[in-house]
Design a protein around this motif. Structure first.
Motif, short mmCIF file in Angstrom:
data_model
loop_
_atom_site.label_atom_id
_atom_site.label_comp_id
_atom_site.label_asym_id
_atom_site.label_seq_id
_atom_site.Cartn_x
_atom_site.Cartn_y
_atom_site.Cartn_z
N UNK A 1 -10.16 4.00 0.82
CA UNK A 1 -11.40 3.79 1.58
C UNK A 1 -11.73 2.31 1.72
N UNK A 2 -11.39 1.52 0.69
CA UNK A 2 -11.67 0.08 0.77
C UNK A 2 -10.53 -0.69 1.44
N UNK A 3 -9.48 0.03 1.81
CA UNK A 3 -8.33 -0.57 2.50
C UNK A 3 -7.74 -1.72 1.70
N UNK A 4 -7.48 -1.46 0.44
CA UNK A 4 -6.90 -2.44 -0.47
C UNK A 4 -5.39 -2.45 -0.24
N UNK A 5 -4.93 -3.33 0.64
CA UNK A 5 -3.55 -3.32 1.10
C UNK A 5 -2.54 -3.61 0.01
N UNK A 6 -2.97 -4.29 -1.04
CA UNK A 6 -2.03 -4.58 -2.14
C UNK A 6 -1.47 -3.29 -2.70
N UNK A 7 -2.31 -2.26 -2.83
CA UNK A 7 -1.86 -1.01 -3.42
C UNK A 7 -1.50 0.06 -2.40
N UNK A 8 -2.04 0.01 -1.20
CA UNK A 8 -1.67 1.02 -0.21
C UNK A 8 -0.24 0.83 0.26
N UNK A 9 0.27 -0.39 0.23
CA UNK A 9 1.67 -0.63 0.65
C UNK A 9 2.67 -0.12 -0.38
N UNK A 10 2.31 -0.13 -1.65
CA UNK A 10 3.22 0.30 -2.73
C UNK A 10 2.63 1.49 -3.47
N UNK A 11 1.97 2.38 -2.75
CA UNK A 11 1.23 3.46 -3.40
C UNK A 11 2.12 4.39 -4.21
N UNK A 12 3.29 4.74 -3.73
CA UNK A 12 4.16 5.67 -4.47
C UNK A 12 4.57 5.09 -5.81
N UNK A 13 4.99 3.84 -5.81
CA UNK A 13 5.38 3.19 -7.06
C UNK A 13 4.18 3.04 -7.99
N UNK A 14 3.06 2.61 -7.44
CA UNK A 14 1.85 2.44 -8.23
C UNK A 14 1.42 3.77 -8.85
#
Length: 173
Positions: free
Chosen positions: A138-151
């Protein structure tokens, strides 16, 4: 179909696990002062971290993206360490009240006791993980949305190890 004793044992084990799980749910809801407060504080702390990261930490131009990601990850992990008191406190209280001993005397298996407690604790962990995921997207935190599976994999693995470590530490008390 002939009666198989193994089927009866499996059903009995699952009933015991379900009963212990419901016991934990009842204690969680009944003990509003500590359990729910810890969970709400954890969720609030997690939301504050993500929002601060979105609107403050990511705006620093002098810090590299890798350092920002590492700092944010440490903050998120620290919020989950707060949640470990929820996993640990229940077992310490049960040891003082001899609840596990009474369950064993009444015929419950030790493995059903630990599995039921683990399922409840993992459900609490996953509930907070889902809230965190919703806030991240919802906050569009691109640092984690790009690597969501690994995170997600790393954080869920951390949650499993945190719960199991809390169980080990509960034997000290």
């Amino acid at each position: 179909m002939p009666f198989k004793p193994q089927d009866h044992k499996k059903k009995l084990f699952l009933k015991q696990v379900w009963a212990i799980f419901l016991h934990r749910v009842l204690l969680f809801v009944h003990d509003v002062s500590s359990s729910i407060a810890i969970f709400v504080i954890h969720i609030g702390y997690l939301l504050a971290i993500i929002l601060i990261c979105r609107y403050a930490i990511l705006d620093y131009p002098d810090v590299s993206l890798g350092e920002k990601t590492q700092y944010i990850s440490k903050l998120i992990i620290s919020s989950y360490i707060l949640l470990s008191t929820l996993f640990l406190g229940h077992h310490v209280m049960e040891r003082e009240l001899y609840v596990k001993y009474v369950m064993v005397v009444m015929g419950s298996k030790i493995s059903a006791y630990w599995l039921g407690n683990f399922l409840f604790d993992f459900l609490m962990f996953m509930l907070s993980f889902v809230v965190m995921t919703i806030v991240i997207f919802a906050s569009d935190l691109l640092i984690f949305t790009n690597i969501y599976n690994t995170f997600s994999f790393v954080l869920i693995t951390f949650g499993l190890s945190l719960i199991l470590f809390a169980y080990v530490v509960s034997f000290i008390f």
